[in-house]
Design a protein around this motif. Structure first.
Motif, PDB file in Angstrom:
ATOM      1  N   ARG A  47      42.302  44.487  33.621  1.00 38.10           N
ATOM      2  CA  ARG A  47      41.815  45.578  32.772  1.00 38.10           C
ATOM      3  C   ARG A  47      42.674  45.617  31.524  1.00 38.10           C
ATOM      4  O   ARG A  47      43.864  45.306  31.560  1.00 38.10           O
ATOM      5  CB  ARG A  47      41.942  46.919  33.489  1.00 38.10           C
ATOM      6  N   PHE A  48      42.064  46.005  30.431  1.00 41.75           N
ATOM      7  CA  PHE A  48      42.791  46.166  29.181  1.00 41.75           C
ATOM      8  C   PHE A  48      42.656  47.607  28.721  1.00 41.75           C
ATOM      9  O   PHE A  48      41.907  48.392  29.286  1.00 41.75           O
ATOM     10  CB  PHE A  48      42.282  45.175  28.131  1.00 41.75           C
ATOM     11  N   MET A  49      43.378  47.967  27.682  1.00 46.45           N
ATOM     12  CA  MET A  49      43.433  49.350  27.221  1.00 46.45           C
ATOM     13  C   MET A  49      42.319  49.706  26.251  1.00 46.45           C
ATOM     14  O   MET A  49      42.100  50.878  25.966  1.00 46.45           O
ATOM     15  CB  MET A  49      44.800  49.616  26.571  1.00 46.45           C
ATOM     16  N   CYS A 178      49.515  45.714  32.534  1.00 43.29           N
ATOM     17  CA  CYS A 178      49.425  45.680  33.999  1.00 43.29           C
ATOM     18  C   CYS A 178      48.814  46.983  34.493  1.00 43.29           C
ATOM     19  O   CYS A 178      49.463  47.760  35.194  1.00 43.29           O
ATOM     20  CB  CYS A 178      50.809  45.485  34.600  1.00 43.29           C
ATOM     21  N   ILE A 179      47.567  47.239  34.113  1.00 48.51           N
ATOM     22  CA  ILE A 179      46.953  48.531  34.429  1.00 48.51           C
ATOM     23  C   ILE A 179      45.783  48.395  35.400  1.00 48.51           C
ATOM     24  O   ILE A 179      44.938  49.278  35.481  1.00 48.51           O
ATOM     25  CB  ILE A 179      46.516  49.265  33.137  1.00 48.51           C
ATOM     26  N   GLY A 180      45.747  47.314  36.147  1.00 49.39           N
ATOM     27  CA  GLY A 180      44.717  47.153  37.162  1.00 49.39           C
ATOM     28  C   GLY A 180      43.796  45.992  36.897  1.00 49.39           C
ATOM     29  O   GLY A 180      43.922  45.273  35.893  1.00 49.39           O
ATOM     30  N   ARG A 181      42.881  45.826  37.826  1.00 52.02           N
ATOM     31  CA  ARG A 181      41.924  44.727  37.770  1.00 52.02           C
ATOM     32  C   ARG A 181      40.536  45.242  38.120  1.00 52.02           C
ATOM     33  O   ARG A 181      40.396  46.263  38.778  1.00 52.02           O
ATOM     34  CB  ARG A 181      42.301  43.640  38.779  1.00 52.02           C
ATOM     35  N   THR A 182      39.540  44.491  37.685  1.00 50.82           N
ATOM     36  CA  THR A 182      38.168  44.769  38.101  1.00 50.82           C
ATOM     37  C   THR A 182      37.757  43.637  39.047  1.00 50.82           C
ATOM     38  O   THR A 182      38.205  42.503  38.882  1.00 50.82           O
ATOM     39  CB  THR A 182      37.210  44.835  36.910  1.00 50.82           C
ATOM     40  N   PRO A 183      36.930  43.903  40.051  1.00 50.88           N
ATOM     41  CA  PRO A 183      36.551  42.850  41.003  1.00 50.88           C
ATOM     42  C   PRO A 183      35.893  41.657  40.324  1.00 50.88           C
ATOM     43  O   PRO A 183      35.225  41.804  39.303  1.00 50.88           O
ATOM     44  CB  PRO A 183      35.563  43.554  41.935  1.00 50.88           C
ATOM     45  N   SER A 184      36.086  40.474  40.900  1.00 53.10           N
ATOM     46  CA  SER A 184      35.485  39.253  40.358  1.00 53.10           C
ATOM     47  C   SER A 184      33.991  39.218  40.540  1.00 53.10           C
ATOM     48  O   SER A 184      33.296  38.496  39.858  1.00 53.10           O
ATOM     49  CB  SER A 184      36.093  38.015  41.036  1.00 53.10           C
ATOM     50  N   SER A 185      33.483  39.960  41.505  1.00 50.16           N
ATOM     51  CA  SER A 185      32.048  39.940  41.752  1.00 50.16           C
ATOM     52  C   SER A 185      31.418  41.221  41.224  1.00 50.16           C
ATOM     53  O   SER A 185      32.074  42.242  41.087  1.00 50.16           O
ATOM     54  CB  SER A 185      31.774  39.804  43.247  1.00 50.16           C
ATOM     55  N   SER A 186      30.126  41.145  40.937  1.00 45.61           N
ATOM     56  CA  SER A 186      29.459  42.340  40.407  1.00 45.61           C
ATOM     57  C   SER A 186      28.623  43.006  41.459  1.00 45.61           C
ATOM     58  O   SER A 186      28.350  42.499  42.497  1.00 45.61           O
ATOM     59  CB  SER A 186      28.599  41.964  39.214  1.00 45.61           C
TER      60      SER A 186
END
Length: 186
Positions: A47-49, A178-186
């Motif tokens: 994730r980005f800001m 370093c503010i998190g991730r989004t899942p690789s799958s939709s």
């Protein structure tokens, strides 16, 4: 090797399954008779800001930095994957990824700032205890990144205290998001 050990415990792996499309968790538990279901969607995309300049030289995601440091041998001067040895850097976030990045950076950088919106870290104790041993780490709690300062490369950030509204400039050679991730799958 680890997968074979887990299989010996009776775990069945189903790959290339899209939960919600090819089957549901309920159908696995009810019709298929499984006791539990683990859905692994991958580490995901960082994730980005959403601030202009996040693509500047000197701004990296947690994933990119740790890949450079651990897999691309960026710590070795013989390799062309710089990771800011001896510089002033900032890490945005307060969870495990942020603290892991800060730990790695604190060993090679002159100064590491941790910018976090909350008034405390959310990382697990084992990471925060390890980080507390480094004198070159400074916490900037209750702050967020407002904007980037740059010529062609990052030279600093403007941070805003979310409690008081006060803004300050912070000189930094690198920023690690370093503010998190989004899942690789939709």
């Amino acid at each position: 090797r680890e997968i074979n050990e887990v299989k010996k415990l009776g775990v069945k792996f189903e790959t290339d399954v899209i939960i919600g499309r090819t089957m549901t968790i309920d159908s696995l538990l009810d019709a298929e008779g499984y006791d539990a279901v683990f859905v692994g969607s991958g580490a995901g995309l960082p994730r980005f800001m959403g601030i202009e300049g996040e693509n500047l030289n000197g701004v990296l995601s947690a994933n990119e930095f740790l890949t450079r440091a651990n897999l691309m041998r960026a710590y070795d001067e013989e390799y062309d994957t710089p990771i800011y040895v001896g510089k002033r850097v900032a890490v945005v976030g307060g969870g495990n990824s942020a603290v892991t990045n800060a730990l790695t950076l604190s060993k090679i950088c002159k100064k590491v700032f941790i910018i976090h919106r909350k008034n405390h870290l959310t990382a697990t104790k084992i990471y925060t205890d390890a980080l507390s041993k480094y004198n070159n780490v400074k916490f900037l709690f209750n702050n967020k990144v407002e904007s980037f300062i740059f010529n062609q490369n990052l030279t600093g950030v403007v941070i805003e205290n979310i409690t008081t509204g006060a803004k300050n400039e912070l000189t930094t050679d690198g920023l690690f998001i370093c503010i998190g991730r989004t899942p690789s799958s939709s």
